[in-house]
Design an enzyme around this catalytic site. Structure first.
Site, short mmCIF file in Angstrom:
data_model
loop_
_atom_site.label_atom_id
_atom_site.label_comp_id
_atom_site.label_asym_id
_atom_site.label_seq_id
_atom_site.Cartn_x
_atom_site.Cartn_y
_atom_site.Cartn_z
N ASP A 80 -4.48 -14.93 2.31
CA ASP A 80 -3.44 -15.98 2.46
C ASP A 80 -2.72 -15.90 3.80
O ASP A 80 -2.17 -16.90 4.27
CB ASP A 80 -2.41 -15.84 1.33
CG ASP A 80 -1.81 -14.45 1.27
OD1 ASP A 80 -2.60 -13.49 1.05
OD2 ASP A 80 -0.59 -14.30 1.47
N ASP B 275 -3.93 1.03 5.52
CA ASP B 275 -3.01 -0.10 5.29
C ASP B 275 -3.72 -1.37 4.85
O ASP B 275 -3.27 -2.47 5.16
CB ASP B 275 -2.18 -0.41 6.56
CG ASP B 275 -1.44 0.81 7.05
OD1 ASP B 275 -0.89 1.53 6.21
OD2 ASP B 275 -1.42 1.04 8.27
N GLU B 276 -4.81 -1.22 4.13
CA GLU B 276 -5.58 -2.41 3.71
C GLU B 276 -4.98 -3.08 2.48
O GLU B 276 -5.44 -4.15 2.08
CB GLU B 276 -7.04 -2.03 3.41
CG GLU B 276 -7.82 -1.46 4.60
CD GLU B 276 -7.72 0.05 4.67
OE1 GLU B 276 -6.93 0.63 3.90
OE2 GLU B 276 -8.44 0.65 5.50
N VAL C 121 5.34 3.97 5.91
CA VAL C 121 5.92 5.30 6.08
C VAL C 121 6.86 5.35 7.27
O VAL C 121 7.98 5.83 7.18
CB VAL C 121 4.79 6.36 6.25
CG1 VAL C 121 5.36 7.73 6.58
CG2 VAL C 121 3.97 6.45 4.97
N THR D 70 1.94 10.45 12.21
CA THR D 70 3.15 10.16 11.44
C THR D 70 4.16 11.30 11.55
O THR D 70 5.21 11.25 10.92
CB THR D 70 2.79 9.93 9.96
OG1 THR D 70 2.12 11.11 9.47
CG2 THR D 70 1.86 8.73 9.78
N GLY E 55 -2.05 -12.98 -2.31
CA GLY E 55 -0.59 -12.85 -2.28
C GLY E 55 -0.21 -11.46 -2.76
O GLY E 55 -1.06 -10.72 -3.26
N ARG F 184 -7.86 29.55 7.89
CA ARG F 184 -7.67 30.49 6.77
C ARG F 184 -6.36 31.27 6.82
O ARG F 184 -6.27 32.39 6.33
CB ARG F 184 -8.89 31.42 6.64
CG ARG F 184 -10.10 30.65 6.18
CD ARG F 184 -11.37 31.21 6.67
NE ARG F 184 -11.46 31.19 8.11
CZ ARG F 184 -12.45 31.73 8.80
NH1 ARG F 184 -13.42 32.35 8.17
NH2 ARG F 184 -12.47 31.66 10.11
N LYS G 170 -4.36 -0.99 -0.44
CA LYS G 170 -4.99 -0.24 -1.54
C LYS G 170 -4.05 -0.12 -2.74
O LYS G 170 -4.48 -0.11 -3.88
CB LYS G 170 -5.41 1.15 -1.06
CG LYS G 170 -6.50 1.11 0.00
CD LYS G 170 -6.97 2.49 0.41
CE LYS G 170 -6.01 3.25 1.27
NZ LYS G 170 -5.76 2.68 2.60
N ALA H 123 0.48 8.89 3.94
CA ALA H 123 0.09 7.66 3.25
C ALA H 123 1.30 6.97 2.64
O ALA H 123 2.32 7.60 2.37
CB ALA H 123 -0.92 7.99 2.15
N GLY H 124 1.18 5.68 2.42
CA GLY H 124 2.24 4.94 1.74
C GLY H 124 1.61 3.82 0.94
O GLY H 124 1.20 2.82 1.50
N HIS H 125 1.47 4.03 -0.36
CA HIS H 125 0.83 3.03 -1.21
C HIS H 125 1.89 2.28 -2.00
O HIS H 125 2.60 2.87 -2.82
CB HIS H 125 -0.17 3.70 -2.16
CG HIS H 125 -1.36 4.26 -1.44
ND1 HIS H 125 -2.36 4.96 -2.06
CD2 HIS H 125 -1.69 4.22 -0.14
CE1 HIS H 125 -3.26 5.30 -1.16
NE2 HIS H 125 -2.87 4.88 0.01
N GLN I 193 -5.52 6.34 3.77
CA GLN I 193 -5.98 5.95 5.11
C GLN I 193 -7.28 5.13 5.00
O GLN I 193 -7.42 4.40 4.03
CB GLN I 193 -6.14 7.18 6.02
CG GLN I 193 -4.82 7.82 6.41
CD GLN I 193 -4.35 8.89 5.45
OE1 GLN I 193 -5.12 9.69 4.99
NE2 GLN I 193 -3.06 8.92 5.16
N PRO J 25 5.53 -1.20 13.96
CA PRO J 25 4.73 -2.44 13.90
C PRO J 25 3.25 -2.08 13.97
O PRO J 25 2.86 -1.21 14.75
CB PRO J 25 5.15 -3.22 15.15
CG PRO J 25 6.07 -2.35 15.93
CD PRO J 25 6.36 -1.10 15.17
P1 IMP Z 1 -1.55 11.74 10.90
O1 IMP Z 1 -2.36 11.47 9.67
O2 IMP Z 1 -0.07 11.71 10.67
O3 IMP Z 1 -2.00 12.99 11.60
O4 IMP Z 1 -1.83 10.53 11.93
C1 IMP Z 1 -3.09 10.37 12.57
C2 IMP Z 1 -3.45 8.88 12.72
O5 IMP Z 1 -3.65 8.32 11.43
C3 IMP Z 1 -2.34 8.04 13.36
O6 IMP Z 1 -2.95 7.01 14.12
C4 IMP Z 1 -1.61 7.43 12.17
O7 IMP Z 1 -0.98 6.22 12.49
C5 IMP Z 1 -2.79 7.19 11.24
N1 IMP Z 1 -2.40 7.18 9.83
C6 IMP Z 1 -2.09 8.23 9.04
N2 IMP Z 1 -1.79 7.84 7.80
C7 IMP Z 1 -1.95 6.50 7.78
C8 IMP Z 1 -1.84 5.51 6.75
O8 IMP Z 1 -1.53 5.78 5.59
N3 IMP Z 1 -2.09 4.23 7.14
C9 IMP Z 1 -2.46 3.90 8.39
N4 IMP Z 1 -2.59 4.78 9.38
C10 IMP Z 1 -2.34 6.08 9.08
#
Ligand code: IMP
Length: 434
Positions: free
Chosen positions: A328, A8-9, A295, A124, A410, A138, A11, A34-36, A219, A299
């Site tokens: 900012d 969540d930086e 995603v 998630t 920003g 496997r 990216k 992930a959520g970009h 991540q 919070p």
């Molecule tokens: P998983 O990837 O759903 O197995 O979650 C494992 C850990 O990674 C949890 O602490 C999630 O909150 C964290 N995590 C997974 N994907 C993200 C992401 O895109 N951003 C931030 N944290 C993530």
């Protein structure tokens, strides 16, 4: 491009900004955990599986073998993008070696988390961990199998039956009927077939022709399955090593590593977080920085910048430059502490301990910097920043040993400072092309 902290930086914004300089953009690990967030025309999209180059004309997008893919989520993402006018066709290729997330993987993820109670990881619940487990033991199913209905049924039936029994037996949860899942997935496989190909061979060919590839990490380094805060991590390799295995490219083809880091720190889910703020100040930063998961909407936990984490990331990933985001958000603070080292039971401890229970006991050593107390939105150059903001950024460079080459002030694309280009010269071209 990798995440330098716990994900969540920001990216999405950075990849959106620099992708015009590349011919190809590839995701190499993770899945729809992930959520970009990227911008297309005036709309914002939270991309989960599809690389952030999809909104750019002339960019080829690759979903690599290192990903785990829920085909329903991938199709849904395609439909959503298409409905908004984004073209998806010959500009997307999905690896035939990427693994398939089945509904039972997601159910197992959720059931295990529930069973762990307060000791949970805070995943998630998308089935990421259980699918990587199937890959490693496997019994996994790959996209190459999914697109062939007979083979898919042959491989998926025993796995679904086994996982259904585990769910029932150990977790008292019923999975949907096996035949219904098979049917739904066969249909998904047929829809995805045209995109599925040997992406490693394709990339090898394109790189040999001199094409430029941007590997888009998901991540962050501290969520890496080997080097992160295990077991409070995701199940893949988030650093540049993951790009090599997750795309099937040679290590020497990586020419530059850019880490995206926030000017402070956030984390979602459980696990150690030495600089975490539990007070009203943390709430203020969370609100101002809109720190809620893309995603899951959860919070995010908020804390100060941690130079030990940044130095660890620099060592692990060989970071050439940092893209520092959300500076900012700190605009109105009187003082800004930064973690410059750790203490464990009164002793200096300047590495991240292997054990999460030890890391929980670590205390941050903080150095306090004066705030700038003025809006930095719209500053176009580093010199335009207030002196204290410049000092803060320079201190982070000194503490991490890595230059800050991109500064985000920003959410908008133009609210970005490219600092003298430096190491980015030769990598970023035509930045004005939109
Ligand atoms: P998983 O990837 O759903 O197995 O979650 C494992 C850990 O990674 C949890 O602490 C999630 O909150 C964290 N995590 C997974 N994907 C993200 C992401 O895109 N951003 C931030 N944290 C993530």
């Amino acid at each position: 491009m990798i995440g330098g902290q716990w994900g969540d930086e920001g990216k999405g914004k950075i990849v959106d900004l620099i992708s015009p300089s590349f011919d190809l953009v590839a995701r190499y690990q993770g899945g729809h955990n992930a959520g970009h967030t990227v911008r297309f025309q005036d709309k914002h999209f939270a991309l989960r599986l599809i690389p952030s180059g999809i909104c750019r004309q002339g960019v080829m997008n690759i979903v690599g073998n290192g990903l785990v893919i829920d085909p329903r989520a991938l199709l849904y993402e395609m439909e959503t993008l298409r409905a908004a006018g984004v073209e998806i066709g010959d500009n997307l290729k999905v690896s035939d070696r990427a693994h398939v997330i089945l509904p039972t993987h997601a159910l197992l993820d959720g059931a295990r988390e529930k069973a762990l109670g307060s000791a949970n990881i805070g995943t998630t619940s998308r089935g990421i961990g259980p699918t990587y487990e199937s890959k490693a033991n496997r019994t996994g199913i790959r996209l190459a199998d999914l697109v062939d209905a007979d083979r898919f049924v042959e491989l998926a039936r025993p796995l679904l039956t086994h996982q259904g029994a585990v769910l029932r037996h150990f977790y008292g949860t019923d999975a949907p009927p096996v035949d219904a899942i098979l049917q739904e997935y066969i249909e998904c496989g047929q829809k995805l077939r045209r995109f599925v190909t040997d992406t490693s061979a394709y990339l090898g060919h394109e790189l040999a022709r001199g094409k430029k590839l941007l590997c888009e990490g998901a991540q962050g380094v501290m969520l890496d399955v080997d080097h992160g805060t295990y077991p409070f991590v995701t199940s893949s390799s988030c650093g540049p090593g993951g790009a090599v295995t997750g795309l099937g490219i040679a290590p020497r083809s990586i020419g530059l590593v850019l880490a995206v880091s926030k000017a402070y720190t956030t984390r979602v889910g459980s696990g150690p977080f030495p600089t975490e703020l539990h007070d009203e100040l943390g709430d203020r930063i969370r609100k101002r920085g809109n720190e809620f998961g893309t995603v899951t909407g959860r919070p995010r936990r908020v804390g100060w910048f941690d130079a030990v984490v940044a130095r660890t990331a620099a060592r692990l990933a060989g970071i050439d430059g940092i893209a520092l985001t959300k500076l900012d958000v700190l605009d109105d603070l009187d003082e800004i502490p930064v973690c410059v080292g750790y203490e464990l039971e009164g002793q200096p401890a300047n590495e991240v301990p292997a054990r999460a229970d030890h890391y929980e006991r670590v205390r941050p050593v903080l150095e306090v910097f004066p705030g700038w107390k003025t809006s930095i939105e719209g500053a176009a150059t580093f010199d335009e920043l207030p002196e204290n903001a410049q000092r803060y950024v320079s201190a982070l460079e000194k503490l991490t040993g890595v230059p800050v080459v991109i500064l985000s002030t920003g959410a908008k694309r133009e609210q970005t400072i490219l600092r003298g280009r430096g190491i980015l010269d030769g990598w970023l071209r035509d930045l004005d092309r939109t």
